[in-house]
Design an enzyme around this catalytic site. Structure first.
Site, PDB file in Angstrom:
ATOM      1  N   ARG A   1       0.843  -1.200   0.000  1.00  0.00           N
ATOM      2  CA  ARG A   1       0.000   0.000   0.000  1.00  0.00           C
ATOM      3  C   ARG A   1       0.877   1.249   0.000  1.00  0.00           C
ATOM      4  O   ARG A   1       1.836   1.339   0.761  1.00  0.00           O
ATOM      5  CB  ARG A   1      -0.930   0.009   1.223  1.00  0.00           C
TER       6      ARG A   1
ATOM      7  N   ARG B   1       2.129   1.665  10.229  1.00  0.00           N
ATOM      8  CA  ARG B   1       1.618   2.045   8.903  1.00  0.00           C
ATOM      9  C   ARG B   1       2.777   1.957   7.916  1.00  0.00           C
ATOM     10  O   ARG B   1       3.638   2.826   7.869  1.00  0.00           O
ATOM     11  CB  ARG B   1       1.036   3.460   8.949  1.00  0.00           C
TER      12      ARG B   1
ATOM     13  N   GLU C   1      -6.555   0.002  15.008  1.00  0.00           N
ATOM     14  CA  GLU C   1      -7.124  -1.102  14.235  1.00  0.00           C
ATOM     15  C   GLU C   1      -6.127  -2.242  14.030  1.00  0.00           C
ATOM     16  O   GLU C   1      -4.991  -2.032  13.610  1.00  0.00           O
ATOM     17  CB  GLU C   1      -7.573  -0.587  12.863  1.00  0.00           C
TER      18      GLU C   1
ATOM     19  N   SER D   1     -10.269  -6.185  10.492  1.00  0.00           N
ATOM     20  CA  SER D   1     -11.463  -5.571   9.930  1.00  0.00           C
ATOM     21  C   SER D   1     -12.232  -6.635   9.172  1.00  0.00           C
ATOM     22  O   SER D   1     -11.638  -7.540   8.583  1.00  0.00           O
ATOM     23  CB  SER D   1     -11.071  -4.433   8.986  1.00  0.00           C
TER      24      SER D   1
ATOM     25  N   ARG E   1       0.883  -5.477  12.792  1.00  0.00           N
ATOM     26  CA  ARG E   1       0.159  -4.854  13.908  1.00  0.00           C
ATOM     27  C   ARG E   1      -0.017  -5.784  15.104  1.00  0.00           C
ATOM     28  O   ARG E   1       0.118  -5.333  16.251  1.00  0.00           O
ATOM     29  CB  ARG E   1      -1.161  -4.281  13.415  1.00  0.00           C
TER      30      ARG E   1
END
Length: 422
Positions: free
Chosen positions: A258, A273, A345, A348, A386
């Site tokens: 990403r 991130r 987060e 999800s 994460r």
């Protein structure tokens, strides 16, 4: 792509869904206009084709003195038919492209608003308490020889990293624990490609509002995926599934990429991130009617995994403006990150109903013989970077060692305490 009947029969519902996401509803008016133009173009083409066929039948029966005029009329009509066919094709393209601009219609239950307008559904466990100043995952990762950010930046640039030693072992252990859980729950394990064709990206909704986050391979029609949701959604594209075989549940491991466009200055420290990470993703094909219950099952499997890691976390109902293009509803599980003093987060899960399958032409054949759209859902079981952050910070000790949750110990050869190397 949303069901076209919603535009024709319930345009106000689509307008309300756009407003709930914080988007303009002008695309609804454009879609209505495009549909009217398309249907008029179809009618005109069919009228001219019928006239052409009728004229063709008259010629063999016509008197010699009439044939020349009829042939000239046929030639003129053929040109009009060709023009009408082109107009129909253009109208179809405009109709489809306009529909593709409209995101999935958010669930009535989803909160309205943007990123900060979520609703907390439940909170599990309590925040860890320390009688010392807790370290963040960067410091812990360095002490344990688990994370090398400096060399990651040297080799690949900012937001890249190496997992080394126990860090690499943690990733492999988390992957195996996630895959074992998925297999035991009836998922078919898969290793998914990280490169896909444009149709897979477009079909899953990642070339719309999310396009800025996508890496494209220059001079090739290939994209790097940001999640294995993309290849899994395209796995059954252009197929008709036997509805009696549903649900089809897949759990795929893949590397994910990403750009993190728009996150300049956010989470620049550490591995929260990043531009690359590995992930185990759950993906399900089922009926639209069953998708809502399946969504809750996916959430339960995510919670089961976080419980095994003995983390403090909460579940939120994501607001409509933060759903992404394909999702009708989404739940996030956010773990407590001690160094930040807040929830972030980790996983999800989204119900995409029939939005992706309409784009990718995946349908089901049902018991009554009918063929119709099916639903897709996705859920992150473990995005490796994460959970490692949450594990290190939650289970740290004063000397920099980290306790290993009981469920994870068998995947680390029985190790119950990670210690800094001497």
């Amino acid at each position: 792509m949303i069901d076209p009947r919603l535009i024709r029969e319930e345009p106000d519902r689509v307008r309300a869904a756009q407003a709930k996401r914080g988007l303009s509803d002008e695309v609804v008016d454009r879609a209505i206009s495009a549909d009217e133009t398309r249907r008029a173009a179809i009618a005109e083409y069919e009228r001219l084709r019928a006239e052409q066929k009728s004229l063709g039948k008259q010629i063999p029966q016509a008197a010699p003195e009439e044939k020349a005029a009829l042939l000239e009329q046929t030639k003129e009509l053929a040109a009009r038919v060709k023009a009408a066919e082109s107009a129909q094709s253009e109208a179809e393209d405009l109709w489809r492209s306009t529909l593709m601009e409209i995101p999935n219609v958010a669930a009535d239950e989803a909160p309205a608003g943007g990123e900060d307008d979520y609703r907390v559904i439940e909170t599990i466990g309590t925040a860890p308490q320390f009688d010392f100043e807790p370290r963040d995952h960067v410091e812990l990762g360095q002490m344990l020889g688990a994370i090398d950010l400096e060399r990651g930046a040297k080799v690949s640039g900012s937001r890249f990293y190496f997992l080394t030693g126990i860090g690499a072992q943690l990733e492999l252990a988390l992957v195996m624990m996630a895959m074992d859980q998925a297999r035991n729950a009836g998922f078919t394990q898969m290793i998914a490609p990280a490169l896909v064709k444009p149709r897979a990206m477009e079909g899953t909704g990642f070339l719309g509002q999310a396009a800025d986050d996508v890496y494209k391979i220059e001079d090739q029609d290939l994209y790097l995926v940001g999640t294995s949701e993309v290849p899994l959604a395209a796995y059954h594209s252009d197929e008709i599934l036997d509805a009696s075989s549903l649900p089809l549940r897949y759990a795929a491991f893949s590397s994910c990429f990403r750009k993190e466009a728009g996150s300049h200055g956010k989470d620049t420290r550490g591995i929260f991130r990043v531009h690359w990470f590995d992930k185990v993703e759950m993906f399900v094909y089922t009926t639209v009617e069953e998708s809502y219950a399946e969504h809750l099952r996916l959430l339960a499997w995510e919670k089961e995994f976080l419980d095994k890691l003995e983390l403090h976390y909460r579940v939120i109902d994501v607001a409509a403006g933060d759903l992404g293009t394909s999702a009708q509803r989404k739940y996030d599980c956010e773990a407590w990150i001690a160094s930040q003093g807040r929830f972030r987060e980790l996983t999800s899960t989204s119900n995409c109903t029939d939005f992706q399958t309409r784009r990718l032409d995946t349908r089901g054949r049902f018991a009554d013989g009918s063929i119709g759209p099916v639903a897709t859902l996705n859920g992150t079981l473990c995005s490796i970077n994460r959970p490692i952050i949450a594990l290190l910070e939650t289970h740290q000790q004063a000397d920099g060692s980290v306790k290993v949750p009981k469920a994870l110990q068998p995947y680390l050869g029985g190790l119950d305490l990670i210690k800094p190397p001497t």
